[in-house]
Write a protein that holds these residues in place. Sequence first.
Motif, short mmCIF file in Angstrom:
data_model
loop_
_atom_site.label_atom_id
_atom_site.label_comp_id
_atom_site.label_asym_id
_atom_site.label_seq_id
_atom_site.Cartn_x
_atom_site.Cartn_y
_atom_site.Cartn_z
N TYR A 148 -16.34 -35.95 -15.38
CA TYR A 148 -15.65 -36.24 -13.98
C TYR A 148 -15.38 -35.10 -13.16
CZ TYR A 148 -14.01 -40.91 -15.92
OH TYR A 148 -14.12 -42.26 -16.32
N GLY A 149 -15.68 -35.19 -12.05
CA GLY A 149 -15.45 -34.27 -10.91
C GLY A 149 -15.22 -34.74 -9.65
N TRP A 150 -15.09 -33.99 -8.54
CA TRP A 150 -14.41 -34.40 -7.25
C TRP A 150 -15.70 -34.53 -6.34
CZ3 TRP A 150 -9.88 -36.56 -6.33
CH2 TRP A 150 -8.72 -36.20 -7.29
N GLY A 151 -15.80 -35.62 -5.76
CA GLY A 151 -17.00 -35.87 -4.71
C GLY A 151 -16.48 -36.26 -3.29
N THR A 164 1.88 -46.47 -4.22
CA THR A 164 0.65 -45.49 -4.31
C THR A 164 0.63 -44.46 -5.18
OG1 THR A 164 0.35 -46.08 -1.92
CG2 THR A 164 -0.70 -44.09 -2.86
N ARG A 165 -0.36 -44.33 -5.95
CA ARG A 165 -0.42 -43.12 -6.88
C ARG A 165 -1.22 -42.02 -6.09
NH1 ARG A 165 2.36 -44.80 -11.30
NH2 ARG A 165 2.79 -46.57 -11.89
N VAL A 166 -0.57 -40.80 -6.41
CA VAL A 166 -1.59 -39.72 -6.06
C VAL A 166 -1.65 -38.59 -7.13
CG1 VAL A 166 -0.86 -40.21 -3.59
CG2 VAL A 166 0.73 -38.69 -5.02
N MET A 167 -2.21 -37.74 -6.56
CA MET A 167 -2.48 -36.30 -7.50
C MET A 167 -2.70 -35.19 -6.41
SD MET A 167 -5.09 -35.04 -10.35
CE MET A 167 -4.04 -35.58 -11.69
N THR A 168 -1.49 -34.16 -6.79
CA THR A 168 -1.29 -33.03 -5.79
C THR A 168 -2.26 -32.02 -5.97
OG1 THR A 168 -0.30 -31.83 -7.23
CG2 THR A 168 1.16 -33.32 -6.09
N ASP A 169 -2.45 -31.17 -5.20
CA ASP A 169 -3.43 -30.18 -5.13
C ASP A 169 -3.35 -29.16 -6.30
OD1 ASP A 169 -4.60 -31.02 -2.69
OD2 ASP A 169 -3.94 -29.34 -1.49
N HIS A 170 -2.06 -29.36 -6.87
CA HIS A 170 -1.92 -28.55 -8.23
C HIS A 170 -2.00 -29.44 -9.32
CE1 HIS A 170 -1.26 -24.84 -5.78
NE2 HIS A 170 -0.48 -25.41 -4.97
N TYR A 171 -2.66 -30.42 -8.92
CA TYR A 171 -2.77 -31.51 -10.47
C TYR A 171 -1.43 -32.14 -10.76
CZ TYR A 171 -7.77 -30.80 -9.95
OH TYR A 171 -9.11 -30.57 -9.85
N GLU A 172 -0.37 -32.21 -10.10
CA GLU A 172 0.72 -33.02 -10.49
C GLU A 172 0.46 -34.60 -10.15
OE1 GLU A 172 2.32 -28.90 -9.76
OE2 GLU A 172 1.42 -30.55 -8.51
N LEU A 173 0.80 -35.40 -11.02
CA LEU A 173 0.82 -36.90 -10.87
C LEU A 173 2.02 -37.25 -9.76
CD1 LEU A 173 -0.61 -38.72 -13.71
CD2 LEU A 173 -1.67 -38.61 -11.54
N GLY A 174 1.98 -38.21 -8.82
CA GLY A 174 2.97 -38.41 -8.12
C GLY A 174 2.90 -40.14 -7.78
N PHE A 175 4.12 -40.65 -7.29
CA PHE A 175 4.31 -42.04 -7.14
C PHE A 175 4.88 -42.05 -5.65
CE2 PHE A 175 6.68 -45.97 -6.90
CZ PHE A 175 5.47 -46.99 -7.27
N ILE A 176 4.39 -43.01 -4.68
CA ILE A 176 5.10 -43.18 -3.63
C ILE A 176 5.31 -44.73 -3.28
CG2 ILE A 176 4.67 -43.19 -0.92
CD1 ILE A 176 2.35 -41.10 -1.37
N HIS A 177 6.78 -44.71 -3.31
CA HIS A 177 6.99 -46.29 -3.24
C HIS A 177 7.06 -46.97 -1.80
CE1 HIS A 177 10.25 -49.48 -3.19
NE2 HIS A 177 9.96 -49.80 -4.22
N ALA A 191 -4.66 -37.49 -18.20
CA ALA A 191 -5.29 -36.20 -19.27
C ALA A 191 -5.24 -34.90 -18.82
CB ALA A 191 -6.66 -36.87 -19.78
N ILE A 192 -5.67 -35.03 -17.29
CA ILE A 192 -5.88 -33.74 -16.64
C ILE A 192 -4.73 -33.28 -15.76
CG2 ILE A 192 -8.38 -34.13 -16.19
CD1 ILE A 192 -7.91 -34.88 -13.48
N ALA A 193 -3.61 -33.93 -15.80
CA ALA A 193 -2.45 -33.49 -15.07
C ALA A 193 -1.56 -32.61 -15.53
CB ALA A 193 -1.37 -35.01 -14.87
N GLN A 194 -0.84 -31.80 -14.64
CA GLN A 194 0.01 -30.66 -14.85
C GLN A 194 1.55 -31.33 -14.60
OE1 GLN A 194 -0.89 -27.81 -16.28
NE2 GLN A 194 -2.84 -28.63 -16.39
N PRO A 195 2.60 -31.23 -15.65
CA PRO A 195 3.74 -31.86 -15.26
C PRO A 195 4.54 -31.27 -14.15
CG PRO A 195 3.84 -30.31 -17.34
CD PRO A 195 2.28 -30.47 -16.83
N LEU A 206 -15.12 -44.46 -10.59
CA LEU A 206 -13.71 -44.01 -10.45
C LEU A 206 -12.96 -43.63 -11.73
CD1 LEU A 206 -12.66 -46.25 -7.47
CD2 LEU A 206 -13.31 -43.95 -7.37
N ALA A 207 -12.29 -42.45 -11.71
CA ALA A 207 -11.57 -42.14 -12.79
C ALA A 207 -10.36 -42.97 -12.71
CB ALA A 207 -10.86 -40.72 -12.52
N ASP A 208 -9.94 -43.62 -14.00
CA ASP A 208 -8.65 -44.50 -14.05
C ASP A 208 -7.58 -43.66 -14.37
OD1 ASP A 208 -8.81 -43.76 -16.76
OD2 ASP A 208 -9.72 -45.62 -17.36
N MET A 209 -6.47 -44.14 -14.46
CA MET A 209 -5.03 -43.33 -14.51
C MET A 209 -4.98 -42.87 -15.99
SD MET A 209 -3.71 -43.69 -11.90
CE MET A 209 -2.44 -42.41 -12.49
#
Length: 297
Positions: free
Chosen positions: A73-76, A169-182, A143-147, A135-138
């Motif tokens: 996996y990589g970003w495109g 909405t689920r997101v990943m920050t620039d520093h690889y934390e996982l986030g959720f937007i209600h 697996a790659i997320a940082q807490p 697409l990468a799944d959750m």
Amino acid sequence: MENLLGRMITGSVTDENETDYFVQAEGTTFRLAKQEIKKPLRAGATFKGFAYESEDHHLTITRNAPQVQVDHYGWGTVVRSQRTLGVFVDIGLPNKDMVVSLDDLPSMMELWPQQGDKLLIALREDHKQRLWGVLADMDIFHAIAQPGKKRMENANVTATVVQNKLVGTRVMTDHYELGFIHPDERDVEPHLGAEVHGRIIGVHDDGTLNLSLKPRAYEAIDDDAAMLLAALEHSEAGHLEFSDKSSPAAIRAYFGISKGQFKRAIGHLLKDRKITQHDGQLWLVTDQATDDSAPQA
């Protein structure tokens, strides 16, 4: 040719012409652009590179392997979309974009990634030896997320949308934390791959972040105050029959904001001496204000 495309393979140089070498691997011949090679290759030399089929349907091998590969996996970057096919993603190859099928995209096309958006993908080869973006799944994102850390609460973050669901909405920050937007913490639903700017309003024990795309209360005051000031400026007499004593329902019906927002906006404009209150009304302060046109509180 099965299990060759989208992967790093090793072959032998068998021939060349003015522009290309020809590299054979498992009985299949690939073109290698001479412009990639600093020192000439001789017949029989071994070459390792990334194998794919170019846009003009030439089997190609390159030493400039992309991060995105089969099972890697990589970003495109999204370059365009086609309603009947999906979205085309640039993974770093000079003459080939990878398609993420519409079957893997949100059912609502307005939530499809747009040009310039980022997607985390790998490649897969179908039964016709065609490469597709996947697409990468959750599970991959976990697996790659940082807490995230508790101290991050209230910090501003930039993130990429990685999943759209009815629950949020689920997101990943620039520093690889996982986030959720209600849904309550956004005005519109951002599309897949979009870059969003929000703030952290909570951090779960597992390090997942709760984010809001809405401004802080003190940031929202300026927007509400600007709207209130514009309403006064466009009123015929420079005043409106509203005050901090007006009913919440009347304020909501006219301005579309809560009474709390309305009172903060009034306070902001009073502090800046842009308005006054008098006899249950708001008055616009102008440079030519007189006792008749703009009564003082």
